[in-house]
Enzyme design. Sequence first.
Site, PDB file in Angstrom:
ATOM      1  N   SER A   2      -1.025  12.187 -56.131  1.00 50.24           N
ATOM      2  CA  SER A   2      -1.421  13.588 -56.073  1.00 50.24           C
ATOM      3  C   SER A   2      -1.891  14.027 -57.452  1.00 50.24           C
ATOM      4  O   SER A   2      -1.224  13.779 -58.449  1.00 50.24           O
ATOM      5  CB  SER A   2      -0.228  14.435 -55.635  1.00 50.24           C
ATOM      6  OG  SER A   2       0.889  14.168 -56.453  1.00 50.24           O
ATOM      7  N   CYS A   3      -3.060  14.648 -57.522  1.00 51.21           N
ATOM      8  CA  CYS A   3      -3.672  14.968 -58.816  1.00 51.21           C
ATOM      9  C   CYS A   3      -4.488  16.245 -58.689  1.00 51.21           C
ATOM     10  O   CYS A   3      -4.676  16.769 -57.608  1.00 51.21           O
ATOM     11  CB  CYS A   3      -4.596  13.828 -59.267  1.00 51.21           C
ATOM     12  SG  CYS A   3      -3.884  12.182 -59.118  1.00 51.21           S
ATOM     13  N   THR A   4      -4.997  16.731 -59.819  1.00 49.79           N
ATOM     14  CA  THR A   4      -5.939  17.841 -59.837  1.00 49.79           C
ATOM     15  C   THR A   4      -7.033  17.514 -60.839  1.00 49.79           C
ATOM     16  O   THR A   4      -6.740  17.029 -61.936  1.00 49.79           O
ATOM     17  CB  THR A   4      -5.258  19.166 -60.232  1.00 49.79           C
ATOM     18  OG1 THR A   4      -4.103  19.380 -59.406  1.00 49.79           O
ATOM     19  CG2 THR A   4      -6.217  20.331 -60.077  1.00 49.79           C
TER      20      THR A   4
END
Length: 486
Positions: A2-4
């Site tokens: 999970s990243c941005t």
Amino acid sequence: MSCTTILVGKKASFDGSTIIARNDDSGAGQFTEKKLVVVEPDQQPKNYKSVISHVEIELPDQPMRYTAAPNAVEGEGVWAAFGVNEAGVGMTATETITSNARVLGADPLVVYDEKTQTPGGIGEEDLVTIVLPYIHTAREGVLRLGKLLEEYGTYEMNGIAFSDRDEIWWLETIGGHHWMAKRVPDDVYVAMPNQLGIDSFDLEDAYTDKKAHLCSSDLKEFIEQNHLDLSLKPVFDPRAAFGSHDDADHVYNTPRAWYIEKTLNPHTKKWEGRQADYTPESDDIPWCMVPEKKITIEDVKYLLSSTFQGTDYDPYKSYGDRSKSGMYRSIGVNRTSVLGLIHQRQDKEVLEWIAFAANNMNVMIPFYPHVDMVPDYLSNTTGKVSTDNFYWTSRLIAAMADASFKQSRNLIERYQNKVAAKAHEIIHKTDALLAQEEKEERKKEIRTQANQAIADMAKEAADESLSKVLFELSSIMKNAYARSDA
């Protein structure tokens, strides 16, 4: 993972640079130790084999030197995260994104079959290693990765950024073998949570001039044969066709895009209230926007550190109505492993900015990537907790400051401002020295010395911050008393 991701075009940035940046977050319930390294050509494998999917790929001859932020503990493969190569091309890999049953049924993911020992496709573990050492422009990066996806397939949905001084390209995988990529317009920024993001795509351009759109060779036929186009307007909407709109997205993904765009365009749209144009749960939040002011390195760091401060959703909110506190998954989370920002400056050398651990409590420092070695403080991370490296020191500061947030908040802000200012000071001095030097070997020495000076400065500041935060945490222990025992 999970990243941005945040992408900033050169006319939207403060200094005319292209900027690509990404949080690399660990999977739920774990921390993934990270380090920064330089990979020399003789360290690059010729015959690459993925640990997760067991796929084997023959790599080209004459790879370039490149930087990477791999896992510090062996076992699951490289997971290089991001880097800059010898030609100055940057890459982030990857932003895990989502799809839907129609797409995955028409083009299934290529997953390793343990029973038959059939290899799977390529994925986040592999992408930087098999692409970055062989490309000379951002566009080349898209084309090389696209070819690999069509040949080997992938076992997961991913978004990948490529940058050079002139262009940023964003590639999104579609099912097992298909992909599309769009050139980020120069005057916009892009906000990308873990969700397929591109909301308009010119298939005609992708099949003809290829000025700003590229895609897999049969994407148009794939869309038509499987009735994937849901658009009622002439403009094709790939987010509707290929993406997801699950209830979970409204908690986990769309709020992050909402907060980034709300912060950079506070007056362009109405973001809150009954008449809001977009809310944290809107499915149609724009993929890109023209910002209201030029975007700085510090803006990107602030946004990738965000816990939705200034809203009712901030988990650290300590006043007023706290019923919505922590309601949405924030951008900066406790299990962030590393933030990588690639700063492609127009008239100066490319910089790579890096921060370890939880972003709301850490600092980001610059690094000149055209070197042969990385300071030990950034590269010696292991699975053992130690204050001898930047990763674990940052992790310790974050954990202690979070536990004593009210007491430590000002200390963290001073720490962050001090390091940022000193980093800019060292960069200014180093840029001046590089501008006066013509010999490449001497330039490399100057870069190496600057990187060491930045690492030394970061270590001194981190050690000081750790000491202060530890004191604040100790002062609020349950057995603390004001009167001396003397």
